[in-house]
Motif scaffolding. Structure first.
Motif, PDB file in Angstrom:
ATOM      1  N   VAL A  22      -4.307  -3.602  13.230  1.00 33.28           N
ATOM      2  CA  VAL A  22      -3.530  -4.559  12.428  1.00 33.28           C
ATOM      3  C   VAL A  22      -2.538  -3.732  11.596  1.00 33.28           C
ATOM      4  CG1 VAL A  22      -3.616  -6.447  10.753  1.00 33.28           C
ATOM      5  CG2 VAL A  22      -5.534  -6.091  12.338  1.00 33.28           C
ATOM      6  N   PRO A  23      -1.344  -3.478  12.117  1.00 34.15           N
ATOM      7  CA  PRO A  23      -0.417  -2.534  11.467  1.00 34.15           C
ATOM      8  C   PRO A  23      -0.090  -2.830  10.007  1.00 34.15           C
ATOM      9  CG  PRO A  23       0.310  -3.014  13.695  1.00 34.15           C
ATOM     10  CD  PRO A  23      -0.829  -3.950  13.415  1.00 34.15           C
ATOM     11  N   PRO A  24       0.045  -4.090   9.563  1.00 30.66           N
ATOM     12  CA  PRO A  24       0.389  -4.305   8.151  1.00 30.66           C
ATOM     13  C   PRO A  24      -0.702  -3.893   7.161  1.00 30.66           C
ATOM     14  CG  PRO A  24       0.919  -6.243   9.467  1.00 30.66           C
ATOM     15  CD  PRO A  24       0.065  -5.358  10.309  1.00 30.66           C
ATOM     16  N   ALA A  25      -1.951  -3.797   7.623  1.00 32.02           N
ATOM     17  CA  ALA A  25      -3.049  -3.442   6.727  1.00 32.02           C
ATOM     18  C   ALA A  25      -2.956  -1.974   6.334  1.00 32.02           C
ATOM     19  CB  ALA A  25      -4.390  -3.721   7.402  1.00 32.02           C
ATOM     20  N   SER A  43      -7.629  -3.283   2.763  1.00 34.04           N
ATOM     21  CA  SER A  43      -6.448  -3.569   1.945  1.00 34.04           C
ATOM     22  C   SER A  43      -6.639  -2.934   0.579  1.00 34.04           C
ATOM     23  CB  SER A  43      -6.251  -5.087   1.790  1.00 34.04           C
ATOM     24  OG  SER A  43      -6.119  -5.710   3.056  1.00 34.04           O
ATOM     25  N   VAL A  44      -5.692  -2.098   0.169  1.00 35.01           N
ATOM     26  CA  VAL A  44      -5.774  -1.394  -1.111  1.00 35.01           C
ATOM     27  C   VAL A  44      -4.870  -2.085  -2.117  1.00 35.01           C
ATOM     28  CG1 VAL A  44      -5.511   0.805  -2.301  1.00 35.01           C
ATOM     29  CG2 VAL A  44      -6.185   0.764   0.116  1.00 35.01           C
ATOM     30  N   TYR A 114     -10.387  -3.800  -0.379  1.00 39.28           N
ATOM     31  CA  TYR A 114     -11.021  -4.986   0.201  1.00 39.28           C
ATOM     32  C   TYR A 114     -11.211  -4.744   1.693  1.00 39.28           C
ATOM     33  CZ  TYR A 114      -9.752  -7.341  -4.145  1.00 39.28           C
ATOM     34  OH  TYR A 114      -9.620  -7.693  -5.476  1.00 39.28           O
ATOM     35  N   LEU A 115     -12.448  -4.808   2.141  1.00 39.46           N
ATOM     36  CA  LEU A 115     -12.767  -4.649   3.551  1.00 39.46           C
ATOM     37  C   LEU A 115     -13.062  -6.022   4.142  1.00 39.46           C
ATOM     38  CD1 LEU A 115     -15.148  -1.593   3.147  1.00 39.46           C
ATOM     39  CD2 LEU A 115     -12.776  -1.533   3.927  1.00 39.46           C
ATOM     40  N   ARG A 140      -9.001   5.387   7.386  1.00 39.32           N
ATOM     41  CA  ARG A 140      -7.584   5.409   7.736  1.00 39.32           C
ATOM     42  C   ARG A 140      -6.720   4.993   6.542  1.00 39.32           C
ATOM     43  NH1 ARG A 140      -6.382   6.228  13.133  1.00 39.32           N
ATOM     44  NH2 ARG A 140      -4.278   5.479  12.710  1.00 39.32           N
ATOM     45  N   ALA A 141      -7.201   4.040   5.762  1.00 40.34           N
ATOM     46  CA  ALA A 141      -6.459   3.635   4.564  1.00 40.34           C
ATOM     47  C   ALA A 141      -6.382   4.779   3.558  1.00 40.34           C
ATOM     48  CB  ALA A 141      -7.116   2.409   3.929  1.00 40.34           C
ATOM     49  N   MET A 142      -7.465   5.521   3.409  1.00 40.18           N
ATOM     50  CA  MET A 142      -7.459   6.642   2.476  1.00 40.18           C
ATOM     51  C   MET A 142      -6.546   7.759   2.967  1.00 40.18           C
ATOM     52  SD  MET A 142      -9.241   5.448   0.057  1.00 40.18           S
ATOM     53  CE  MET A 142      -8.543   3.867   0.594  1.00 40.18           C
TER      54      MET A 142
END
Length: 239
Positions: A22-25, A43-44, A114-115, A140-142
């Motif tokens: 989900v590229p926008p996340a 989502s951060v 938020y996961l 990946r978000a980190m």
């Protein structure tokens, strides 16, 4: 006993994990465990719950849901009810606890992650797949925060994954699909870190009480399966 994918008792189902599904996340993953599929996003957002404000520490929380057709027979969305059902609340709390066990909250700073875990197809082990995929999305978000120089060091302090196991017809099995889970004498979900630490063990005996020896057998099975999951996670995080 014939298992799906012609597996031996100590074999897990085929697993794949696609990062940035989900590229926008901030981070995301599509995890497939046999026929079970779960989309996990991280989502951060700035800020933390009021009770944590001003402490310089972050927070991680989770939500879980099953799409209406994920089980074949349509499952009503939680949004049509006044509140989520008990199973949903239990699982999303489990996902949050599992991930918080491998987070350096000071490195995260006053941010909330938020996961969100949404089940596309449910064929057993959805909570375990959600935890395993949510870790990939979080990591990946980190990595994105590090690349953008928004944090000085990674908040990821370890790795965590989960797998189911159980006893069917007196045989200890790893990674139950729905056909096995629905008739199991014992059903267990094991959440474990990469260094072998147990975050949570959920074990329920349906008919015959679970002996300590059988519990040890199940934990040994789970440890082997989770080691394989950590390898899949590492590959998905580095993509």
């Amino acid at each position: 006993m014939t298992r799906s994918y012609d597996r031996a008792p100590d074999q897990a189902r085929p697993v794949s994990c696609v990062g940035d599904f989900v590229p926008p996340a901030s981070g995301s993953a599509l995890i497939s465990v046999g026929r079970t599929q779960v989309i996990c996003t991280a989502s951060v957002e700035p800020g933390v719950p009021r009770w944590m404000s001003g402490k310089g520490r972050g927070w991680v929380t989770a939500e879980y849901g099953m799409l209406p057709a994920s089980t074949g027979a349509r499952k009503p969305r939680d949004t049509t009810r006044l509140h989520p059902d008990g199973r949903t609340v239990e699982i999303q709390r489990l996902i949050g606890r599992a991930l918080r066990g491998v987070v350096d909250f000071e490195a995260l700073g006053e941010r909330t992650v938020y996961l969100d875990c949404d089940v596309l197809v449910a064929d057993g082990g959805t909570r375990c797949a959600a935890i395993t995929g949510a870790y990939v999305a979080f990591a990946r978000a980190m990595n994105r925060l590090l690349a953008e120089q928004l944090i000085e060091r990674s908040p990821v302090s370890g790795a965590v994954a989960a797998i189911s196991c159980g006893i069917v017809d007196g045989v200890a099995l790893l990674d139950l699909d729905y056909s096995e889970d629905s008739v199991a004498e014992v059903d267990a979900n094991v959440v474990m870190t990469a260094d072998g630490g147990l975050v949570e063990v959920q074990a329920t005996a349906e008919r015959t009480p679970l002996s300590r020896a059988h519990l040890d057998d199940l934990l040994a099975l789970a440890a082997r399966g989770i080691a394989e999951l950590h390898a899949v996670q590492a590959a998905a995080i580095e993509l």
